[in-house]
Write an enzyme that holds these catalytic residues in place. Structure first.
Site, PDB file in Angstrom:
ATOM      1  N   LYS A  59      80.213  10.509 121.165  1.00  0.00           N
ATOM      2  CA  LYS A  59      79.755   9.125 121.247  1.00  0.00           C
ATOM      3  C   LYS A  59      80.768   8.167 121.879  1.00  0.00           C
ATOM      4  CE  LYS A  59      79.818   7.101 117.666  1.00  0.00           C
ATOM      5  NZ  LYS A  59      81.053   6.676 118.327  1.00  0.00           N
ATOM      6  N   GLN A 103      78.578   4.988 109.768  1.00  0.00           N
ATOM      7  CA  GLN A 103      78.022   6.336 109.658  1.00  0.00           C
ATOM      8  C   GLN A 103      77.503   6.597 108.261  1.00  0.00           C
ATOM      9  OE1 GLN A 103      78.082   7.815 113.305  1.00  0.00           O
ATOM     10  NE2 GLN A 103      77.888   9.286 111.665  1.00  0.00           N
ATOM     11  N   ASP A 126      71.989   0.242 114.531  1.00  0.00           N
ATOM     12  CA  ASP A 126      71.235   1.320 113.887  1.00  0.00           C
ATOM     13  C   ASP A 126      69.835   0.859 113.481  1.00  0.00           C
ATOM     14  OD1 ASP A 126      72.356   3.886 113.626  1.00  0.00           O
ATOM     15  OD2 ASP A 126      73.758   3.218 112.074  1.00  0.00           O
TER      16      ASP A 126
HETATM   17  N1  LIG Z   1      74.550   5.305 110.758  1.00  0.00           N
HETATM   18  C1  LIG Z   1      74.154   6.487 111.251  1.00  0.00           C
HETATM   19  N2  LIG Z   1      73.335   6.527 112.313  1.00  0.00           N
HETATM   20  C2  LIG Z   1      72.936   7.726 112.842  1.00  0.00           C
HETATM   21  O1  LIG Z   1      72.149   7.757 113.819  1.00  0.00           O
HETATM   22  C3  LIG Z   1      73.423   8.946 112.253  1.00  0.00           C
HETATM   23  C4  LIG Z   1      74.278   8.834 111.148  1.00  0.00           C
HETATM   24  N3  LIG Z   1      74.621   7.603 110.657  1.00  0.00           N
HETATM   25  N4  LIG Z   1      74.766   9.947 110.536  1.00  0.00           N
HETATM   26  C5  LIG Z   1      74.506  11.270 111.048  1.00  0.00           C
HETATM   27  C6  LIG Z   1      73.193  11.356 111.798  1.00  0.00           C
HETATM   28  C7  LIG Z   1      73.109  12.548 112.709  1.00  0.00           C
HETATM   29  N5  LIG Z   1      73.024  12.008 114.051  1.00  0.00           N
HETATM   30  C8  LIG Z   1      73.110  12.765 115.224  1.00  0.00           C
HETATM   31  C9  LIG Z   1      73.135  12.189 116.474  1.00  0.00           C
HETATM   32  C10 LIG Z   1      73.299  12.939 117.628  1.00  0.00           C
HETATM   33  C11 LIG Z   1      73.421  14.299 117.563  1.00  0.00           C
HETATM   34  C12 LIG Z   1      73.607  15.091 118.817  1.00  0.00           C
HETATM   35  O2  LIG Z   1      74.001  14.575 119.849  1.00  0.00           O
HETATM   36  N6  LIG Z   1      73.338  16.414 118.803  1.00  0.00           N
HETATM   37  C13 LIG Z   1      73.481  17.314 119.936  1.00  0.00           C
HETATM   38  C14 LIG Z   1      74.310  18.533 119.587  1.00  0.00           C
HETATM   39  C15 LIG Z   1      75.738  18.284 119.323  1.00  0.00           C
HETATM   40  C16 LIG Z   1      76.466  19.619 119.078  1.00  0.00           C
HETATM   41  O3  LIG Z   1      76.331  20.522 119.918  1.00  0.00           O
HETATM   42  O4  LIG Z   1      77.097  19.755 118.033  1.00  0.00           O
HETATM   43  C17 LIG Z   1      72.135  17.856 120.368  1.00  0.00           C
HETATM   44  O5  LIG Z   1      71.214  17.861 119.514  1.00  0.00           O
HETATM   45  O6  LIG Z   1      72.004  18.310 121.488  1.00  0.00           O
HETATM   46  C18 LIG Z   1      73.380  14.907 116.326  1.00  0.00           C
HETATM   47  C19 LIG Z   1      73.217  14.157 115.174  1.00  0.00           C
HETATM   48  C20 LIG Z   1      73.033  10.644 113.982  1.00  0.00           C
HETATM   49  N7  LIG Z   1      73.100  10.204 112.723  1.00  0.00           N
END
Ligand SMILES: Nc1nc(=O)c2c([nH]1)NC[C@@H]1CN(c3ccc(C(=O)N[C@@H](CCC(=O)O)C(=O)O)cc3)C=[N+]21
Ligand SMILES: NC(=O)C1=CN([C@@H]2O[C@H](COP(=O)(O)OP(=O)(O)OC[C@H]3O[C@@H](n4cnc5c(N)ncnc54)[C@H](OP(=O)(O)O)[C@@H]3O)[C@@H](O)[C@H]2O)C=CC1
Length: 297
Positions: A59, A103, A126
């Site tokens: 990010k 987060q 958010d």
């Molecule tokens: N205040 C808050 N807002 C959120 O939006 C929030 C949070 N807390 N806490 C955790 C969760 C989880 N989350 C993700 C976002 C992007 C990927 C992401 O980019 N994933 C990649 C994979 C990354 C990898 O390879 O490890 C994908 O799906 O391709 C994952 C998980 C947002 N969250």
């Protein structure tokens, strides 16, 4: 049962869509920079939740890549809630900060609602503040939660209109399921929200033209639950021995669905791109500029 069928679903490439979205954001951000405005995003991480670590990794880099300032605040897991609230107050008052993301989940000694509602709603990228939740639910201009916004963009891109479609959202969390249902409803889909007490989920799912799975269980949605031709959006992020997998049994569902998002490379990258989109929108609103094109629902 479905294993003998060929893979016919179109792959919805969230990673590519998100890259194109970030490119548009970068262009619009450089337009703001020409007016002396650099958007700033502050991310606060308390403790070391593994799911949040995944999110934070790419990010900060992507924030800088689109020409925004990134401010990261890491606090130990035993930070008193009062200290976190004091940090949020400082970020609320800081004109260089246009977006604030705390987060989730927070350590158990903290009250999540008190913390989220302490964020200036105008900086709540958010979209979790009660004021933004209420605005979204009543059709007023809001900050919209990033993951559901990203899912909506992919659905509109693939389907065009969602009007009159049967949409099933599996999961009713405040961060994914509920706001997803609100957005689908705004687009005139007929929305069902399922959860752990839902009876006959497989049968409900077989009626859905659109399935959004946000459960947090690997391979939870089976191939034979999918209506032929349906559009399947897999929000799940599950770490398994086979690596990162979604909530949908992808190999089976991709033989029945019309289109499906992969994990990784589907919704996840859209969440981050929409966070940057919301930061740009918040910056525009803070400076009395019109909302940037194509970044709000
Ligand atoms: N205040 C808050 N807002 C959120 O939006 C929030 C949070 N807390 N806490 C955790 C969760 C989880 N989350 C993700 C976002 C992007 C990927 C992401 O980019 N994933 C990649 C994979 C990354 C990898 O390879 O490890 C994908 O799906 O391709 C994952 C998980 C947002 N969250
Ligand atoms: N790709 C991305 O950008 C993001 C991915 N995620 C991922 O999405 C998933 C969901 O996240 P989140 O909404 O925060 O999770 P929560 O744990 O807050 O919510 C899960 C939901 O699933 C429901 N559920 C659990 N078991 C069942 C079942 N057997 N049948 C039907 N419903 C069930 C729960 O029902 P009940 O309410 O009854 O308990 C709950 O509503 C996770 O894997 C998470 O990591 C999350 C955010 C962003």
């Amino acid at each position: 049962m479905t294993a003998s069928l060929p893979i016919t679903a179109k792959l919805i490439d969230g990673k590519a869509f998100a890259a194109a979205l970030r490119a548009r954001i970068a262009t619009q951000a450089s337009g703001m920079a020409a007016q002396g405005i650099t958007p700033g995003l502050a991310v606060v991480l308390v403790g070391e939740d593994p799911a949040s670590q995944v999110y934070v990794r790419s990010k900060g880099r992507m924030t800088r890549e689109v020409g925004m300032n990134s401010y990261e605040h890491r606090l130990p897991a035993d930070t008193p809630q009062a200290d976190l609230l004091a940090l949020i107050d400082r970020l609320n008052a800081d004109p260089a900060v246009n977006g604030i993301l705390v987060q989730l989940p927070l350590p158990s000694h903290m009250d999540e609602f008190s913390v989220i509602n302490a964020i200036d709603p105008a900086k709540d990228v958010d979209g979790f503040h009660i004021l933004n939740v209420g605005r979204l639910a009543t059709g007023q201009k809001a900050m919209v939660p990033c993951t559901p916004l990203g899912c909506l963009m992919l659905l509109r891109d693939h389907l065009g209109s969602l009007s009159g479609k049967n949409a099933l959202v599996i999961g009713r969390s405040n961060i994914v399921g509920k706001p997803m249902a609100q957005l689908l409803l705004r687009d005139s889909a007929t929305v069902t929200v399922a959860h752990s007490r839902t009876a006959n989920l497989p049968d409900l799912c077989r009626q859905a033209d659109i399935v959004v799975a946000a459960v947090g269980r690997a391979h939870f949605v089976r191939g034979d639950w999918i209506k032929p031709g349906a559009t399947v959006i897999d929000v799940g992020i599950n770490r398994t021995d086979d690596g990162l997998v979604g909530d949908v049994d992808f190999d089976a569902a991709a033989r029945v669905a019309g289109a499906i998002t992969p994990v990784p490379g589907g919704v996840g990258p859209m969440t981050i791109a929409c966070l940057l989109a919301n930061t740009l929108t918040a910056t525009a609103r803070a400076n009395g500029l019109p909302d940037p094109d194509g970044l709000t629902p």
